[in-house]
Design a protein around this motif. Structure first.
Motif, PDB file in Angstrom:
ATOM      1  N   UNK B 238       0.899  -1.472  -0.114  1.00 18.84           N
ATOM      2  CA  UNK B 238      -0.082  -0.115  -0.019  1.00 18.84           C
ATOM      3  C   UNK B 238       0.942   1.308  -0.248  1.00 18.84           C
ATOM      4  N   UNK B 239       1.640   0.930   0.934  1.00 13.54           N
ATOM      5  CA  UNK B 239       3.429   2.073   0.776  1.00 13.54           C
ATOM      6  C   UNK B 239       3.535   2.482  -0.944  1.00 13.54           C
ATOM      7  N   UNK B 240       4.148   1.609  -1.504  1.00 16.61           N
ATOM      8  CA  UNK B 240       4.544   1.932  -2.517  1.00 16.61           C
ATOM      9  C   UNK B 240       3.344   2.171  -3.324  1.00 16.61           C
ATOM     10  N   UNK B 241       2.327   1.919  -3.395  1.00 14.23           N
ATOM     11  CA  UNK B 241       0.804   2.101  -4.250  1.00 14.23           C
ATOM     12  C   UNK B 241       1.399   4.208  -3.794  1.00 14.23           C
ATOM     13  N   UNK B 242       0.945   4.368  -2.299  1.00 13.20           N
ATOM     14  CA  UNK B 242       1.046   5.169  -2.194  1.00 13.20           C
ATOM     15  C   UNK B 242       1.628   6.820  -3.066  1.00 13.20           C
ATOM     16  N   UNK B 243       3.051   5.589  -3.031  1.00 11.74           N
ATOM     17  CA  UNK B 243       4.867   6.567  -3.459  1.00 11.74           C
ATOM     18  C   UNK B 243       4.634   6.659  -4.839  1.00 11.74           C
ATOM     19  N   UNK B 259       0.894  -2.660   9.531  1.00  8.83           N
ATOM     20  CA  UNK B 259       0.886  -2.512   8.822  1.00  8.83           C
ATOM     21  C   UNK B 259       1.434  -1.445   8.669  1.00  8.83           C
ATOM     22  N   UNK B 260       1.482  -0.600   9.562  1.00  6.16           N
ATOM     23  CA  UNK B 260       2.729   0.869   9.955  1.00  6.16           C
ATOM     24  C   UNK B 260       4.392  -0.055   9.298  1.00  6.16           C
ATOM     25  N   UNK B 261       4.650  -1.134   9.917  1.00  7.46           N
ATOM     26  CA  UNK B 261       5.609  -1.761   9.574  1.00  7.46           C
ATOM     27  C   UNK B 261       6.245  -2.207   7.934  1.00  7.46           C
ATOM     28  N   UNK B 266       8.740   0.285   3.331  1.00  8.54           N
ATOM     29  CA  UNK B 266       8.749   1.171   1.645  1.00  8.54           C
ATOM     30  C   UNK B 266       9.240   2.146   1.813  1.00  8.54           C
ATOM     31  N   UNK B 267       8.693   2.969   2.697  1.00  4.70           N
ATOM     32  CA  UNK B 267       9.497   4.837   2.947  1.00  4.70           C
ATOM     33  C   UNK B 267      10.996   4.326   3.163  1.00  4.70           C
ATOM     34  N   UNK B 271      14.564   5.638   0.269  1.00  8.42           N
ATOM     35  CA  UNK B 271      15.139   6.563   0.700  1.00  8.42           C
ATOM     36  C   UNK B 271      14.230   7.989   1.435  1.00  8.42           C
ATOM     37  N   UNK B 272      13.303   7.596   2.444  1.00  7.20           N
ATOM     38  CA  UNK B 272      12.853   8.209   2.817  1.00  7.20           C
ATOM     39  C   UNK B 272      12.690   8.543   4.502  1.00  7.20           C
ATOM     40  N   UNK B 273      13.090   9.452   4.844  1.00  3.29           N
ATOM     41  CA  UNK B 273      13.504   9.340   6.756  1.00  3.29           C
ATOM     42  C   UNK B 273      12.045   9.310   7.782  1.00  3.29           C
ATOM     43  N   UNK B 274      12.191   8.385   8.832  1.00  3.27           N
ATOM     44  CA  UNK B 274      10.774   8.788   9.084  1.00  3.27           C
ATOM     45  C   UNK B 274      11.648   9.384  11.267  1.00  3.27           C
ATOM     46  N   UNK B 275      10.803  10.548  11.649  1.00  2.00           N
ATOM     47  CA  UNK B 275       9.710  10.972  11.215  1.00  2.00           C
ATOM     48  C   UNK B 275      10.182  12.489  10.294  1.00  2.00           C
ATOM     49  N   UNK B 276      11.577  12.325   9.806  1.00  4.33           N
ATOM     50  CA  UNK B 276      11.861  13.602   9.644  1.00  4.33           C
ATOM     51  C   UNK B 276      10.844  13.362   7.787  1.00  4.33           C
TER      52      UNK B 276
END
Lengths: 340, 340
Positions: B238-243, B259-261, B266-267, B271-276
């Motif tokens: 789902x996160x891939x799809x969102x991206x 789901x969060x994990x 995916x994030x 190369x996206x940082x969490x939470x920045x």
DNA sequence: CTGAAAGCGCTTACAG
DNA sequence: CTGAAAGCGCTTACAG
């Protein structure tokens, strides 16, 4: 609220005797095909289910397995080691696939359980799972043997008693882990976990660990072994103690993943980086092991297979057949916590 | 192998009738103190246990609860959502403390179970736990009601049917999480999880989420809601799809921790940082949530209390008393994944 | 306070 | 192939 239908109700509707109903529902070859189909159709229509208690009482078999999970009384009462939860899942599935119901019970190791599950005909046999002091546990095993209870257990082989165990080759698993640490250049490897007969599985892992050290021309340092039970908190405290001890070490082999996780927390609080300063390895491969930071290298125990073997061997015993203790191989799961 | 002792064996040794033995063992006030003690002593000596099948057959009560855990047929068959494992642990303890045995069974939601646990007198009542399409599930509920089976379930309130549920206040939990994200400066918050009547719990969380957005003068963007079932893999996809969708977002509220994990994975692969770059919040507070990188902020569901309530309400029903659906509050556990 | 008896709902040996 | 009968091991109403 009308009461549940019995085999007599079906007999009445089908115009046959109750004996014939019973035979028809059990697919006895003694019963006429046509009669059988008629009876089964009526049973279905009435939503009839054979009364489990009556049939178990009559046959003296319950088609039920009891799973007893012991917990260490010293551990937090709300947390069960995820490793055992995973075993539980696997056992549930394996017993269902054999047509057996599963009764579960959690018990404190120090409680006065007399495994009344089989004595009271609730179950045809028992699977023992858990952690805690083996010396306490052994008494219970003797009691079970004396009562001629059918049971199998998860754990290390029991030498002196006629007990069927399923477990991992802990010695070899321990050897593998330590060899991996050595291959990554570590020379002073601490071991966190009980290494006495109170905890035979951990002891075997420790002995494997020592053997690997010796085989690679290194020296076992007794000061690098710290006691800990199977909890995160125990791992944390043990690692703290290790750090306070002022003995040099460049790696920790934790006797289980939960201990490893606690140890990692202590190291990180001390501003040590993993694996650069200290490598950490665990044992079990619980789900969390993939999510630690860094992800934990560990010896995986195959819980799916373990559950299947436990159920299979218990059923053999119940059916009066032989069953042997069996050790399964572990496999090293290499992640980031030991270096490359 | 001599067979198990019966109440007749004890009667013989005690020199009383079998009826008296039965009364003595049940601590009936009808029996003389001295006789009672003698009988109980002999029972103990012989290691006598009341036959469960005989006594259940006679009394038509089994003192057993069945726990049915449904799994989503689409999820990996070896993994059970840790949240439900935690519930299972709590239910086991709660039922043991009430003197009830616990029978457990895992079932595919699409399997043709008819909850024969109570029909066959194996259990006095049933606890339903699980995930999967609610529309499939509803049929089964109707069947259970029709059969007058005693049962309670974990989940959202069921409006149209006479069903006792224990669940969390998912609406408010969802509200809390989203409000926290907004307080941390997030304005475009994606929601990952099914938001239809197929999954009422997730839907309530989504509705709470939308309400929080509106209450803070922000706008709900339908494109930021992506379907996902309760698994890590679904969260990842789902996160891939969102991206890939090319809609702007600065936070993800995942309908459950698993789901969060998956979404975090995916994030991080992108190369996206969490939470920045992107904040992430979950729901449940499973054990793993403390170990993710960064640790996950989530709405905690109190599984210990939930298990106790489920057992308590089921026993009330079994004893012919009333029981009400009850929603428990969730509590926000703030870690690092949403910023400060 | 105690005992003899009935009966819970099945399965299966026995007889036909 | 089918039926009548016994009996698994309890609990409890009934009689004393």
């Amino acid at each position: 609220m009308k009461s549940k239908p019995t085999s007599f109700d079906i007999a009445y509707q089908a115009g046959v005797s109750q004996s014939t109903v019973s035979r028809a529902l059990r697919n006895s070859p003694l019963v006429n095909e046509e009669t059988r189909l008629k009876v089964q159709a009526i049973a279905k229509k009435l939503n009839y289910k054979v009364d489990k208690n009556a049939s178990s009482l009559r046959t003296q078999q319950s088609a039920t397995i009891a799973l007893l999970l012991f917990e260490d009384p010293t551990s937090d009462d709300s947390l069960i080691n995820p490793f055992f939860l995973s075993m539980l899942g696997s056992i549930t599935k394996a017993s269902a696939s054999k047509g057996y119901d599963l009764l579960i019970s959690f018990q404190q190791m120090n409680s006065d359980w007399h495994a009344d599950f089989e004595d009271s005909n609730k179950a045809d046999g028992i699977i023992l799972l858990g952690y805690g002091d083996y010396h306490d546990y052994e008494e219970k095993l003797e009691h079970l043997i004396e009562q001629k209870t059918h049971f199998v257990r998860w754990g290390a082989e029991v030498k002196d008693l006629p007990v069927v165990s399923v477990g991992c080759d802990n010695f070899h698993g321990g050897y593998q882990v330590t060899e991996h640490l050595i291959a990554n250049g570590r020379k002073n490897i601490a071991f966190i976990g009980c290494a006495t007969s109170h905890s035979p599985e951990f002891l075997d892992r420790y002995l494997g660990h020592c053997k690997a050290i010796e085989n690679h021309q290194l020296i076992v340092n007794k000061n690098l072994q710290i006691e800990a039970i199977s909890t995160e908190a125990a791992g944390y405290n043990a690692a703290k103690k290790l750090l306070a001890n002022d003995v040099k070490f460049d790696a920790i082999f934790a006797a289980c993943d939960l201990i490893a996780i606690g140890a990692m927390r202590a190291l990180q609080e001390a501003n040590l980086t993993i694996p650069n300063d200290i490598a950490v390895a665990g044992f079990d491969d619980i789900q969390i092991a993939s999510f630690t930071n860094p992800p934990l290298t560990t010896a995986k125990q195959n819980t799916k297979l373990a559950g299947e073997l436990l159920v299979e061997k218990l059923l053999a015993l119940i059916h009066g057949e032989q069953a042997q203790t069996q050790l399964m191989p572990t496999s090293l799961v290499i992640r980031k916590s030991c270096g490359s």
